[in-house]
Write a protein that holds these residues in place. Structure first.
Motif, PDB file in Angstrom:
ATOM      1  N   LEU A  53       0.827  -1.204   0.000  1.00 47.79           N
ATOM      2  CA  LEU A  53       0.000   0.000   0.000  1.00 47.79           C
ATOM      3  C   LEU A  53       0.865   1.259   0.000  1.00 47.79           C
ATOM      4  CD1 LEU A  53      -2.927   0.979   0.081  1.00 47.79           C
ATOM      5  CD2 LEU A  53      -2.791   0.989   2.575  1.00 47.79           C
ATOM      6  N   SER A  54       1.929   1.262   0.800  1.00 50.61           N
ATOM      7  CA  SER A  54       2.822   2.420   0.854  1.00 50.61           C
ATOM      8  C   SER A  54       3.500   2.651  -0.489  1.00 50.61           C
ATOM      9  CB  SER A  54       3.884   2.212   1.946  1.00 50.61           C
ATOM     10  OG  SER A  54       3.294   2.172   3.231  1.00 50.61           O
ATOM     11  N   SER A  55       3.925   1.556  -1.135  1.00 48.59           N
ATOM     12  CA  SER A  55       4.578   1.675  -2.441  1.00 48.59           C
ATOM     13  C   SER A  55       3.600   2.191  -3.491  1.00 48.59           C
ATOM     14  CB  SER A  55       5.122   0.305  -2.858  1.00 48.59           C
ATOM     15  OG  SER A  55       5.655   0.345  -4.166  1.00 48.59           O
ATOM     16  N   LEU A  56       2.378   1.690  -3.478  1.00 50.11           N
ATOM     17  CA  LEU A  56       1.357   2.121  -4.427  1.00 50.11           C
ATOM     18  C   LEU A  56       1.016   3.593  -4.230  1.00 50.11           C
ATOM     19  CD1 LEU A  56      -0.540   1.047  -6.659  1.00 50.11           C
ATOM     20  CD2 LEU A  56      -2.220   0.570  -4.866  1.00 50.11           C
ATOM     21  N   PHE A  57       0.899   4.000  -2.971  1.00 46.86           N
ATOM     22  CA  PHE A  57       0.563   5.381  -2.637  1.00 46.86           C
ATOM     23  C   PHE A  57       1.672   6.321  -3.114  1.00 46.86           C
ATOM     24  CE2 PHE A  57       0.143   9.140  -0.050  1.00 46.86           C
ATOM     25  CZ  PHE A  57      -1.221   9.277   0.148  1.00 46.86           C
ATOM     26  N   LYS A  58       2.919   5.970  -2.836  1.00 48.30           N
ATOM     27  CA  LYS A  58       4.037   6.835  -3.234  1.00 48.30           C
ATOM     28  C   LYS A  58       4.145   6.938  -4.742  1.00 48.30           C
ATOM     29  CE  LYS A  58       8.959   7.677  -2.615  1.00 48.30           C
ATOM     30  NZ  LYS A  58      10.229   7.235  -1.981  1.00 48.30           N
ATOM     31  N   LYS A  59       3.902   5.839  -5.454  1.00 47.75           N
ATOM     32  CA  LYS A  59       3.982   5.865  -6.906  1.00 47.75           C
ATOM     33  C   LYS A  59       2.937   6.791  -7.500  1.00 47.75           C
ATOM     34  CE  LYS A  59       3.891   2.863 -10.983  1.00 47.75           C
ATOM     35  NZ  LYS A  59       3.725   1.471 -11.492  1.00 47.75           N
ATOM     36  N   SER A  60       1.761   6.828  -6.888  1.00 43.45           N
ATOM     37  CA  SER A  60       0.669   7.645  -7.409  1.00 43.45           C
ATOM     38  C   SER A  60       0.760   9.095  -6.967  1.00 43.45           C
ATOM     39  CB  SER A  60      -0.674   7.061  -6.969  1.00 43.45           C
ATOM     40  OG  SER A  60      -1.750   7.874  -7.401  1.00 43.45           O
ATOM     41  N   ILE A  61       1.039   9.332  -5.679  1.00 42.54           N
ATOM     42  CA  ILE A  61       0.989  10.681  -5.105  1.00 42.54           C
ATOM     43  C   ILE A  61       2.342  11.373  -5.134  1.00 42.54           C
ATOM     44  CG2 ILE A  61       0.337  12.026  -3.062  1.00 42.54           C
ATOM     45  CD1 ILE A  61      -1.984  10.647  -4.489  1.00 42.54           C
ATOM     46  N   GLY A  62       3.425  10.580  -5.061  1.00 38.50           N
ATOM     47  CA  GLY A  62       4.754  11.173  -5.110  1.00 38.50           C
ATOM     48  C   GLY A  62       5.493  11.168  -3.799  1.00 38.50           C
ATOM     49  N   ILE A  63       4.788  10.926  -2.695  1.00 44.23           N
ATOM     50  CA  ILE A  63       5.399  10.875  -1.369  1.00 44.23           C
ATOM     51  C   ILE A  63       4.752   9.734  -0.587  1.00 44.23           C
ATOM     52  CG2 ILE A  63       6.032  13.309  -1.219  1.00 44.23           C
ATOM     53  CD1 ILE A  63       3.470  13.796   0.347  1.00 44.23           C
ATOM     54  N   PRO A  64       5.434   9.216   0.464  1.00 43.03           N
ATOM     55  CA  PRO A  64       4.848   8.144   1.274  1.00 43.03           C
ATOM     56  C   PRO A  64       3.618   8.643   2.034  1.00 43.03           C
ATOM     57  CG  PRO A  64       7.218   8.338   1.641  1.00 43.03           C
ATOM     58  CD  PRO A  64       6.796   9.555   0.878  1.00 43.03           C
ATOM     59  N   PRO A  65       2.731   7.728   2.443  1.00 40.47           N
ATOM     60  CA  PRO A  65       1.527   8.146   3.166  1.00 40.47           C
ATOM     61  C   PRO A  65       1.834   8.864   4.473  1.00 40.47           C
ATOM     62  CG  PRO A  65       1.743   5.740   3.124  1.00 40.47           C
ATOM     63  CD  PRO A  65       2.724   6.288   2.159  1.00 40.47           C
ATOM     64  N   GLN A  66       2.929   8.482   5.158  1.00 44.35           N
ATOM     65  CA  GLN A  66       3.264   9.172   6.411  1.00 44.35           C
ATOM     66  C   GLN A  66       3.562  10.646   6.167  1.00 44.35           C
ATOM     67  OE1 GLN A  66       4.728   6.402   5.182  1.00 44.35           O
ATOM     68  NE2 GLN A  66       5.450   5.027   6.813  1.00 44.35           N
ATOM     69  N   GLN A  67       4.319  10.931   5.084  1.00 41.15           N
ATOM     70  CA  GLN A  67       4.653  12.324   4.771  1.00 41.15           C
ATOM     71  C   GLN A  67       3.417  13.076   4.314  1.00 41.15           C
ATOM     72  OE1 GLN A  67       7.755  13.811   5.156  1.00 41.15           O
ATOM     73  NE2 GLN A  67       6.586  15.688   4.766  1.00 41.15           N
ATOM     74  N   TYR A  68       2.559  12.420   3.557  1.00 42.29           N
ATOM     75  CA  TYR A  68       1.315  13.062   3.113  1.00 42.29           C
ATOM     76  C   TYR A  68       0.453  13.425   4.321  1.00 42.29           C
ATOM     77  CZ  TYR A  68      -3.126  13.857   0.791  1.00 42.29           C
ATOM     78  OH  TYR A  68      -4.302  14.429   0.356  1.00 42.29           O
ATOM     79  N   LEU A  69       0.331  12.500   5.277  1.00 36.11           N
ATOM     80  CA  LEU A  69      -0.473  12.762   6.474  1.00 36.11           C
ATOM     81  C   LEU A  69       0.100  13.936   7.262  1.00 36.11           C
ATOM     82  CD1 LEU A  69      -2.726  12.015   8.452  1.00 36.11           C
ATOM     83  CD2 LEU A  69      -1.170  10.337   9.479  1.00 36.11           C
ATOM     84  N   LEU A  70       1.429  13.977   7.396  1.00 36.96           N
ATOM     85  CA  LEU A  70       2.062  15.097   8.102  1.00 36.96           C
ATOM     86  C   LEU A  70       1.755  16.410   7.400  1.00 36.96           C
ATOM     87  CD1 LEU A  70       4.005  16.384  10.141  1.00 36.96           C
ATOM     88  CD2 LEU A  70       5.896  15.737   8.626  1.00 36.96           C
ATOM     89  N   ASN A  71       1.929  16.467   6.086  1.00 40.53           N
ATOM     90  CA  ASN A  71       1.666  17.706   5.342  1.00 40.53           C
ATOM     91  C   ASN A  71       0.204  18.120   5.447  1.00 40.53           C
ATOM     92  OD1 ASN A  71       4.328  17.712   4.508  1.00 40.53           O
ATOM     93  ND2 ASN A  71       3.904  16.823   2.508  1.00 40.53           N
ATOM     94  N   PHE A  72      -0.691  17.142   5.392  1.00 45.52           N
ATOM     95  CA  PHE A  72      -2.118  17.441   5.471  1.00 45.52           C
ATOM     96  C   PHE A  72      -2.471  17.983   6.851  1.00 45.52           C
ATOM     97  CE2 PHE A  72      -6.651  16.338   5.864  1.00 45.52           C
ATOM     98  CZ  PHE A  72      -7.130  16.867   4.673  1.00 45.52           C
ATOM     99  N   ARG A  73      -1.923  17.375   7.899  1.00 47.75           N
ATOM    100  CA  ARG A  73      -2.184  17.855   9.261  1.00 47.75           C
ATOM    101  C   ARG A  73      -1.671  19.282   9.455  1.00 47.75           C
ATOM    102  NH1 ARG A  73      -0.553  12.343  12.654  1.00 47.75           N
ATOM    103  NH2 ARG A  73      -2.713  11.652  13.047  1.00 47.75           N
ATOM    104  N   ILE A  74      -0.476  19.551   8.970  1.00 45.88           N
ATOM    105  CA  ILE A  74       0.093  20.883   9.145  1.00 45.88           C
ATOM    106  C   ILE A  74      -0.699  21.914   8.351  1.00 45.88           C
ATOM    107  CG2 ILE A  74       2.152  22.301   8.835  1.00 45.88           C
ATOM    108  CD1 ILE A  74       2.249  20.190  11.126  1.00 45.88           C
ATOM    109  N   ALA A  75      -1.179  21.542   7.160  1.00 43.40           N
ATOM    110  CA  ALA A  75      -2.014  22.458   6.373  1.00 43.40           C
ATOM    111  C   ALA A  75      -3.295  22.799   7.130  1.00 43.40           C
ATOM    112  CB  ALA A  75      -2.342  21.826   5.017  1.00 43.40           C
ATOM    113  N   LYS A  76      -3.909  21.804   7.768  1.00 47.46           N
ATOM    114  CA  LYS A  76      -5.104  22.044   8.572  1.00 47.46           C
ATOM    115  C   LYS A  76      -4.778  22.918   9.780  1.00 47.46           C
ATOM    116  CE  LYS A  76      -8.313  19.768   6.372  1.00 47.46           C
ATOM    117  NZ  LYS A  76      -9.513  20.442   5.826  1.00 47.46           N
ATOM    118  N   ALA A  77      -3.615  22.675  10.383  1.00 49.74           N
ATOM    119  CA  ALA A  77      -3.201  23.484  11.529  1.00 49.74           C
ATOM    120  C   ALA A  77      -3.000  24.941  11.125  1.00 49.74           C
ATOM    121  CB  ALA A  77      -1.914  22.916  12.132  1.00 49.74           C
TER     122      ALA A  77
END
Length: 282
Positions: free
Chosen positions: A206-230
């Motif tokens: 799942l992590s590999s599939l997510f990174k291939k599609s979005i460009g970053i791992p899900p952990q980094q995406y979650l961090l960026n999304f949380r900080i954007a909301k903050a």
């Protein structure tokens, strides 16, 4: 110099079919950059003069006058003007329930976000929108009409092509499910293990599939999304730092502050202060 124009009229319902939020134009100084970061809306830049570079995940491409590029919601994007021939561009920013469907009829995707401008409508989008805003009291309808006209032209300019294949449907569905999970549970203490268990998929796959599609791992995406909301909460509410930390999934306010500074380069308190003093443009 950057010129912003905002649609002051709110849509009649929470998520309309199509809504133009703002538009603008800028003659960038050498090296002027935006990001890397994420937004919650679609944004298209039309390059009128000069050159620059766009980076989305592992995709990077130099761009020049006559081209345009689309940035997608929740996709980490970075773009910068050339140091010697900085670009002048205009932009439109929009959302709506129809947008994803309409874009699916084009060859555009986060991996292929660049397209050529036509010779008539696209170079004049900024002027047309500005003129429409000046001659009417009912702002939203004429702006929306121009935006629909543009999207109709976009479907003709870059129609869906078999030369640019999307991810297989099942894999694409997995990524959509991941995004939905993260957007729904970012305020909780979630992990990739929890997400993969919920979707009944192997965590590494799942992590590999997510990174291939979005460009970053899900952990980094979650961090960026949380900080954007903050950032939204810091700018728009009077909530304490601790309250904001809990609101975006951090039980430890100190850990939240460290992660915020890692992403934004300043503390939450400093960010709020600069927002009040207009030193940061979202």
């Amino acid at each position: 110099m950057s010129i912003f124009n905002y649609n002051s009229e709110r849509p009649f319902r929470g998520n309309p079919d199509l809504h133009l939020h703002y538009w603008g134009r800028e003659s960038c100084v050498p090296g002027h950059s935006v990001g890397p970061g994420v937004r919650e809306i679609y944004k298209i830049h039309f390059i009128h003069e000069g050159t620059g570079r766009l980076t989305v995940g592992e995709y990077s491409q130099p761009l020049q006058a006559g081209q345009a590029f689309l940035t997608y919601p929740h996709i980490v994007t970075y773009y910068a003007a050339d140091m010697h021939t900085p670009w002048t561009y205009s932009w439109i920013a929009f959302t709506g329930e129809q947008v994803e469907y309409l874009l699916s009829k084009t060859s555009l995707s986060p991996e292929h976000p660049v397209f050529p401008m036509d010779l008539e409508l696209m170079p004049e989008m900024y002027e047309r929108l500005t003129q429409a805003a000046e001659i009417t009291d009912s702002l939203d309808l004429p702006l929306k009409a121009i935006l629909y006209q543009f999207l109709a032209l976009l479907l003709q300019t870059v129609p869906a092509s078999p030369d640019i294949l999307p991810l297989p449907k099942q894999k694409s569905l997995y990524v959509e499910q991941c995004l939905h999970f993260l957007h729904s549970h970012y305020c909780e203490n979630v992990t990739v293990e929890m997400m993969s268990s919920t979707l009944k998929l192997d965590r590494k796959y799942l992590s590999s599939l997510f990174k291939k599609s979005i460009g970053i791992p899900p952990q980094q995406y979650l961090l960026n999304f949380r900080i954007a909301k903050a950032c939204e909460l810091l700018a728009e509410t009077q909530c304490t730092i601790g309250e904001i930390a809990h609101s975006v999934g951090y039980q430890d306010a100190l850990l939240f502050s460290r992660m915020f500074k890692k992403v934004k380069g300043c503390s939450p308190k400093e960010y709020r202060f600069r927002q009040i003093n207009n030193d940061i443009v979202l």
